[in-house]
Design a protein around this motif. Structure first.
Motif, PDB file in Angstrom:
ATOM      1  N   ASP A  48       0.637  -1.412   0.242  1.00 50.17           N
ATOM      2  CA  ASP A  48      -0.031  -0.113  -0.557  1.00 50.17           C
ATOM      3  C   ASP A  48       0.632   1.540  -0.329  1.00 50.17           C
ATOM      4  OD1 ASP A  48      -2.371  -1.457   0.090  1.00 50.17           O
ATOM      5  OD2 ASP A  48      -2.654  -1.683   2.784  1.00 50.17           O
ATOM      6  N   ASP A  49       0.220   2.716  -0.075  1.00 51.08           N
ATOM      7  CA  ASP A  49       1.043   3.790   0.157  1.00 51.08           C
ATOM      8  C   ASP A  49       1.935   4.194   0.942  1.00 51.08           C
ATOM      9  OD1 ASP A  49       0.187   4.078  -3.303  1.00 51.08           O
ATOM     10  OD2 ASP A  49      -1.212   5.504  -2.966  1.00 51.08           O
ATOM     11  N   GLY A  50       2.864   4.372   1.217  1.00 51.85           N
ATOM     12  CA  GLY A  50       3.045   4.495   2.590  1.00 51.85           C
ATOM     13  C   GLY A  50       4.363   3.153   3.090  1.00 51.85           C
ATOM     14  N   TYR A  51       4.200   2.742   2.399  1.00 49.22           N
ATOM     15  CA  TYR A  51       4.353   1.108   2.795  1.00 49.22           C
ATOM     16  C   TYR A  51       5.793   0.762   1.384  1.00 49.22           C
ATOM     17  CZ  TYR A  51       1.586   0.885   6.727  1.00 49.22           C
ATOM     18  OH  TYR A  51       0.648   1.512   7.437  1.00 49.22           O
ATOM     19  N   GLU A  52       6.786  -0.480   1.670  1.00 49.66           N
ATOM     20  CA  GLU A  52       7.880  -1.130   1.568  1.00 49.66           C
ATOM     21  C   GLU A  52       7.864  -2.335   1.541  1.00 49.66           C
ATOM     22  OE1 GLU A  52      11.183   1.798   1.221  1.00 49.66           O
ATOM     23  OE2 GLU A  52      11.547   1.676   2.915  1.00 49.66           O
ATOM     24  N   PRO A  53       7.734  -2.980   0.422  1.00 51.52           N
ATOM     25  CA  PRO A  53       8.462  -4.162   1.025  1.00 51.52           C
ATOM     26  C   PRO A  53       9.714  -4.900   1.561  1.00 51.52           C
ATOM     27  CG  PRO A  53       8.291  -4.400  -1.713  1.00 51.52           C
ATOM     28  CD  PRO A  53       8.378  -2.957  -1.136  1.00 51.52           C
ATOM     29  N   SER A  54      10.076  -4.763   2.247  1.00 51.59           N
ATOM     30  CA  SER A  54      11.382  -5.275   3.329  1.00 51.59           C
ATOM     31  C   SER A  54      12.580  -6.509   3.150  1.00 51.59           C
ATOM     32  CB  SER A  54      10.805  -6.449   5.342  1.00 51.59           C
ATOM     33  OG  SER A  54      10.285  -7.417   4.316  1.00 51.59           O
ATOM     34  N   GLY A  55      11.650  -7.364   2.170  1.00 55.07           N
ATOM     35  CA  GLY A  55      13.167  -7.471   0.655  1.00 55.07           C
ATOM     36  C   GLY A  55      12.737  -7.757  -0.335  1.00 55.07           C
ATOM     37  N   CYS A  56      13.358  -8.549  -1.045  1.00 54.54           N
ATOM     38  CA  CYS A  56      12.783  -9.023  -2.706  1.00 54.54           C
ATOM     39  C   CYS A  56      11.336  -9.311  -2.727  1.00 54.54           C
ATOM     40  CB  CYS A  56      13.505 -10.640  -3.200  1.00 54.54           C
ATOM     41  SG  CYS A  56      15.465 -10.316  -2.981  1.00 54.54           S
ATOM     42  N   HIS A  57      10.597  -8.078  -3.905  1.00 60.15           N
ATOM     43  CA  HIS A  57       9.794  -8.688  -3.659  1.00 60.15           C
ATOM     44  C   HIS A  57       9.135  -9.329  -4.848  1.00 60.15           C
ATOM     45  CE1 HIS A  57      10.093  -5.787  -5.873  1.00 60.15           C
ATOM     46  NE2 HIS A  57       8.799  -5.530  -6.915  1.00 60.15           N
ATOM     47  N   VAL A  58      10.061 -10.272  -5.884  1.00 60.67           N
ATOM     48  CA  VAL A  58       9.355 -11.125  -6.604  1.00 60.67           C
ATOM     49  C   VAL A  58       9.653 -12.606  -6.676  1.00 60.67           C
ATOM     50  CG1 VAL A  58       9.608 -11.370  -9.306  1.00 60.67           C
ATOM     51  CG2 VAL A  58       9.490  -8.821  -8.199  1.00 60.67           C
ATOM     52  N   LEU A  59       9.013 -13.262  -5.551  1.00 62.67           N
ATOM     53  CA  LEU A  59       8.984 -14.616  -5.434  1.00 62.67           C
ATOM     54  C   LEU A  59       8.900 -15.516  -5.582  1.00 62.67           C
ATOM     55  CD1 LEU A  59       8.322 -14.455  -1.501  1.00 62.67           C
ATOM     56  CD2 LEU A  59      10.906 -14.292  -2.414  1.00 62.67           C
ATOM     57  N   ARG A  60       9.365 -17.179  -6.213  1.00 59.14           N
ATOM     58  CA  ARG A  60       9.323 -18.372  -7.214  1.00 59.14           C
ATOM     59  C   ARG A  60       9.391 -19.408  -5.914  1.00 59.14           C
ATOM     60  NH1 ARG A  60       9.711 -17.438 -13.037  1.00 59.14           N
ATOM     61  NH2 ARG A  60      10.094 -15.328 -13.344  1.00 59.14           N
ATOM     62  N   TYR A  61       8.447 -20.672  -6.328  1.00 57.73           N
ATOM     63  CA  TYR A  61       8.572 -21.361  -5.343  1.00 57.73           C
ATOM     64  C   TYR A  61       8.957 -22.500  -5.885  1.00 57.73           C
ATOM     65  CZ  TYR A  61       6.949 -24.748  -1.875  1.00 57.73           C
ATOM     66  OH  TYR A  61       6.821 -25.273  -0.591  1.00 57.73           O
ATOM     67  N   SER A  62       9.898 -23.161  -5.099  1.00 56.22           N
ATOM     68  CA  SER A  62      10.656 -24.548  -5.290  1.00 56.22           C
ATOM     69  C   SER A  62       9.893 -25.823  -5.124  1.00 56.22           C
ATOM     70  CB  SER A  62      12.175 -24.345  -5.452  1.00 56.22           C
ATOM     71  OG  SER A  62      12.620 -25.672  -5.654  1.00 56.22           O
ATOM     72  N   HIS A  63       9.270 -26.444  -6.731  1.00 55.58           N
ATOM     73  CA  HIS A  63       8.631 -27.686  -5.486  1.00 55.58           C
ATOM     74  C   HIS A  63       9.155 -28.848  -4.605  1.00 55.58           C
ATOM     75  CE1 HIS A  63       4.274 -25.854  -6.252  1.00 55.58           C
ATOM     76  NE2 HIS A  63       4.503 -25.590  -7.224  1.00 55.58           N
ATOM     77  N   ASN A  64      10.316 -28.872  -5.868  1.00 51.95           N
ATOM     78  CA  ASN A  64      11.340 -30.157  -5.348  1.00 51.95           C
ATOM     79  C   ASN A  64      12.021 -29.513  -4.134  1.00 51.95           C
ATOM     80  OD1 ASN A  64      10.571 -30.679  -7.606  1.00 51.95           O
ATOM     81  ND2 ASN A  64      12.574 -29.839  -9.224  1.00 51.95           N
ATOM     82  N   GLU A  65      12.228 -27.933  -3.991  1.00 51.41           N
ATOM     83  CA  GLU A  65      12.951 -27.966  -2.234  1.00 51.41           C
ATOM     84  C   GLU A  65      12.044 -27.675  -1.649  1.00 51.41           C
ATOM     85  OE1 GLU A  65      16.170 -24.862  -3.074  1.00 51.41           O
ATOM     86  OE2 GLU A  65      16.842 -26.534  -4.643  1.00 51.41           O
TER      87      GLU A  65
END
Length: 173
Positions: A48-65
């Motif tokens: 939301d406005d006034g907030y920012e991600p605390s880290g990498c905001h683009v994620l991928r999930y590894s089903h293998n791991e």
């Protein structure tokens, strides 16, 4: 026949609900939400406005791991000064503080060019007044002027600020 059609509809409805509920993205974040990109398997945190991600905001999930490629971020209130700015200013200050030691280390000392140093190897009989060599020797002897320190700090900080995102292991949106 009607019961078979009803059975097929029920199965389709259940499959549709399961696929809708079984999102690949993390749970909803306070002050933000996740956008799922089904075509490439990415989850993107939008704050939301006034907030920012605390880290990498683009994620991928590894089903293998069975884990995300980064820690799952949250939306945090934006600070007055970004971490990127703090790093840039710190780098600029460090460059200014390190300049005398670096100059002395390569052989530009208060007593002149140190014998056997890198500076001595670079010195030639044709070293001109106003050249980078002459300016480095002058800085080694009398120190750097306030304007030079400001220029070194500003240029180093600006380069760090401009290139700091290039060194991140976060995926671009």
């Amino acid at each position: 026949m009607a019961s078979a059609v009803n059975g097929v509809l029920l199965v389709c409805l259940c499959v549709g609900l399961v696929s809708f509920v079984d999102s690949e993205c993390p749970r909803a974040s306070s002050y933000g939400f996740w956008v799922e990109h089904n075509n490439d398997g990415r989850c993107i945190l939008k704050c939301d406005d006034g907030y920012e991600p605390s880290g990498c905001h683009v994620l991928r999930y590894s089903h293998n791991e069975r884990k995300w490629n980064h820690d799952v971020p949250t939306c945090e209130r934006k600070s007055l000064v970004s971490g990127k700015t703090v790093v840039a200013v710190g780098t600029g200050v460090a460059a200014v503080l390190a300049a005398p030691a670096v100059l002395a280390g390569v052989g530009f000392t208060a007593a002149g060019v140190a014998a056997g140093s890198i500076a001595a190897m670079l010195q030639t009989p044709f070293t001109a007044a106003g050249s980078w060599f002459a300016l480095s020797q002058s800085a080694g002897v009398v120190g750097t002027a306030l304007t030079t320190k400001g220029l070194v700090g500003t240029v180093t900080g600006a380069i760090t600020y401009a290139t700091s995102s290039k060194f991140s292991n976060c995926e671009a949106e």
